[in-house]
Design a protein around this motif. Structure first.
Motif, short mmCIF file in Angstrom:
data_model
loop_
_atom_site.label_atom_id
_atom_site.label_comp_id
_atom_site.label_asym_id
_atom_site.label_seq_id
_atom_site.Cartn_x
_atom_site.Cartn_y
_atom_site.Cartn_z
N VAL A 27 -1.44 18.08 -9.88
CA VAL A 27 -0.99 19.44 -9.54
C VAL A 27 -0.98 20.35 -10.77
CG1 VAL A 27 0.28 18.73 -7.49
CG2 VAL A 27 1.49 18.89 -9.69
N ARG A 28 -1.06 19.76 -11.97
CA ARG A 28 -1.19 20.61 -13.17
C ARG A 28 -2.48 21.42 -13.13
NH1 ARG A 28 0.41 15.59 -16.53
NH2 ARG A 28 2.66 15.68 -16.35
N SER A 29 -3.48 20.86 -12.44
CA SER A 29 -4.78 21.55 -12.36
C SER A 29 -5.01 22.26 -11.05
CB SER A 29 -5.91 20.52 -12.56
OG SER A 29 -5.79 19.90 -13.81
N MET A 30 -4.05 22.16 -10.14
CA MET A 30 -4.24 22.78 -8.81
C MET A 30 -3.56 24.14 -8.74
SD MET A 30 -3.63 19.86 -5.94
CE MET A 30 -4.61 18.37 -5.92
N GLY A 31 -4.15 25.02 -7.96
CA GLY A 31 -3.52 26.31 -7.69
C GLY A 31 -3.33 26.50 -6.21
N GLU A 32 -3.15 27.75 -5.81
CA GLU A 32 -3.02 28.14 -4.41
C GLU A 32 -4.13 27.47 -3.59
OE1 GLU A 32 -0.68 30.48 -3.31
OE2 GLU A 32 -1.43 30.24 -1.26
N GLY A 33 -3.77 26.85 -2.48
CA GLY A 33 -4.77 26.16 -1.65
C GLY A 33 -4.95 24.70 -2.00
N GLY A 34 -4.23 24.22 -3.02
CA GLY A 34 -4.34 22.80 -3.39
C GLY A 34 -3.85 21.90 -2.26
N ARG A 35 -4.43 20.71 -2.20
CA ARG A 35 -4.10 19.78 -1.11
C ARG A 35 -3.80 18.40 -1.68
NH1 ARG A 35 -4.16 23.92 1.64
NH2 ARG A 35 -5.47 24.30 3.48
N VAL A 36 -2.64 17.86 -1.31
CA VAL A 36 -2.27 16.50 -1.69
C VAL A 36 -2.06 15.71 -0.39
CG1 VAL A 36 -0.53 15.03 -2.77
CG2 VAL A 36 -1.17 17.21 -3.84
N ILE A 37 -2.78 14.60 -0.26
CA ILE A 37 -2.71 13.79 0.96
C ILE A 37 -2.54 12.33 0.53
CG2 ILE A 37 -3.95 13.04 3.02
CD1 ILE A 37 -5.66 15.80 2.35
N THR A 38 -1.55 11.67 1.11
CA THR A 38 -1.34 10.25 0.81
C THR A 38 -1.53 9.45 2.09
OG1 THR A 38 0.17 10.78 -0.99
CG2 THR A 38 0.32 8.56 -0.08
N ILE A 39 -2.12 8.27 1.95
CA ILE A 39 -2.28 7.39 3.11
C ILE A 39 -1.09 6.44 3.15
CG2 ILE A 39 -3.79 5.83 4.36
CD1 ILE A 39 -5.00 8.65 3.81
N GLY A 40 -0.18 6.75 4.06
CA GLY A 40 0.98 5.88 4.29
C GLY A 40 0.62 4.84 5.33
N SER A 41 1.51 4.64 6.30
CA SER A 41 1.22 3.68 7.36
C SER A 41 2.25 3.84 8.48
CB SER A 41 1.29 2.25 6.83
OG SER A 41 1.24 1.32 7.90
N VAL A 42 1.87 3.45 9.69
CA VAL A 42 2.83 3.43 10.80
C VAL A 42 3.99 2.49 10.52
CG1 VAL A 42 1.35 4.10 12.74
CG2 VAL A 42 1.40 1.72 12.00
N VAL A 43 3.81 1.55 9.61
CA VAL A 43 4.92 0.62 9.33
C VAL A 43 6.13 1.34 8.74
CG1 VAL A 43 3.40 -1.38 9.02
CG2 VAL A 43 4.16 -0.09 7.00
N ALA A 44 5.94 2.58 8.29
CA ALA A 44 7.08 3.38 7.86
C ALA A 44 8.03 3.64 9.04
CB ALA A 44 6.60 4.72 7.28
N ASP A 45 7.47 3.67 10.24
CA ASP A 45 8.28 3.94 11.44
C ASP A 45 8.62 2.69 12.23
OD1 ASP A 45 8.30 6.68 10.97
OD2 ASP A 45 6.43 7.00 12.06
#
Ligand SMILES: NC(=O)c1ccc[n+]([C@@H]2O[C@H](COP(=O)([O-])OP(=O)(O)OC[C@H]3O[C@@H](n4cnc5c(N)ncnc54)[C@H](OP(=O)(O)O)[C@@H]3O)[C@@H](O)[C@H]2O)c1
Length: 244
Positions: A125-143
């Motif tokens: 995020v140090r290099s990201m500006g407006e419109g930046g996207r962060v996506i993590t692959i979690g899992s259904v096992v969280a639920d």
């Protein structure tokens, strides 16, 4: 026609095979310049690079080492000149019943599935500006875990839901969205190999089949793209009705 991710630069942590490789292919198809990390699958990483026109950048970086993850972010920014999309996909599942989990296995799952995610985001995020996207692959096992022997894995994936909400608050004012994709059972090397267990898992899925890596990549591409700008702090389940 302009592609949805043209002029965007993406880094996929853990992109050599399975869901990560499908994400690399999809973001590349959608027009992004893509870097990805791997640790043990050098041949598969090379094959993936060779298969894509314009060739993504493969970076050997162990997600268990936060400095390696941060160097991978820096390498991506140096190579492509910017960073717009970070996908944290690298993940490991070491099965173990409560009496059998070792400190080493506990620490490794926490390091790869949780700690690496935070420090990759911090660097990116140090290099990201407006419109930046962060996506993590979690899992259904969280639920819902569903099966014994995956308590620590489930803990790490549940942690991603909280991290996603907290970081959405930190990064919203900077125009950066943060989301968590929670796949259900998906046909990759991580899927159960024991035929009886594989059948049991399949029988719990409303659609009667495992997910395909390209289907998970499709949701990631949507979250990375221009139509998802008002989604942040969310955990989105894609599981064929496993949790239904
Ligand atoms: N498959 C499922 O049913 C399922 C369901 C829910 C969530 N998920 C999650 O989806 C993500 C991808 O899973 P998958 O099924 O595609 O798994 P996979 O086929 O086992 O692939 C895992 C990927 O992560 C990379 N990776 C693992 N440890 C790493 C490390 N220390 N440093 C760098 N890269 C590392 C691997 O790279 P190398 O090959 O180079 O080691 C590989 O590219 C994981 O976060 C997993 O928890 C999977």
């Amino acid at each position: 026609m302009t592609k949805p991710l043209s002029r965007k630069v993406a880094l996929v942590a853990g992109g050599s095979r399975g869901i990560g490789a499908a994400i690399v292919r999809r973001l590349h198809t959608d027009g992004a310049a893509v870097a990805f990390t791997y640790i043990s699958s050098a041949a598969r990483a090379e094959d993936l690079v060779a298969s894509l026109e314009g060739q993504p950048l493969a970076i050997k970086a162990d997600s268990a080492d936060p400095e390696a993850v941060q160097r991978a972010v820096a390498t991506t920014v140096e190579h492509f000149g910017r960073l717009d999309i970070l996908v944290n996909n690298a993940g490991i599942l070491i099965h173990g019943m409560v009496d059998d989990v070792s400190v080493a296995d506990f620490d490794k799952m926490v390091a790869v599935n949780m700690r690496a995610v935070f420090f990759a985001i911090q660097a990116a995020v140090r290099s990201m500006g407006e419109g930046g996207r962060v996506i993590t692959i979690g899992s259904v096992v969280a639920d819902r875990t569903g099966f014994p022997g995956s308590s620590i894995y489930s803990m790490t994936k549940a942690a991603i839901t909280g991290l996603t909400r907290g970081l959405a608050r930190d990064l919203g004012p900077r125009g950066i969205t943060v989301n968590n994709v929670q796949p259900g059972p998906t046909a990759t090397d991580m899927a159960p190999t024991d035929p009886a267990l594989a059948e049991k898992v399949r029988s719990l899925i409303a659609l009667g089949r495992l997910g395909e890596d390209r289907e998970i990549a499709g949701l990631v591409a949507y979250l990375a793209g221009p139509d998802s700008g008002f989604i942040t702090g969310s955990s989105l389940t894609i599981d064929g009705g496993y949790l239904a």
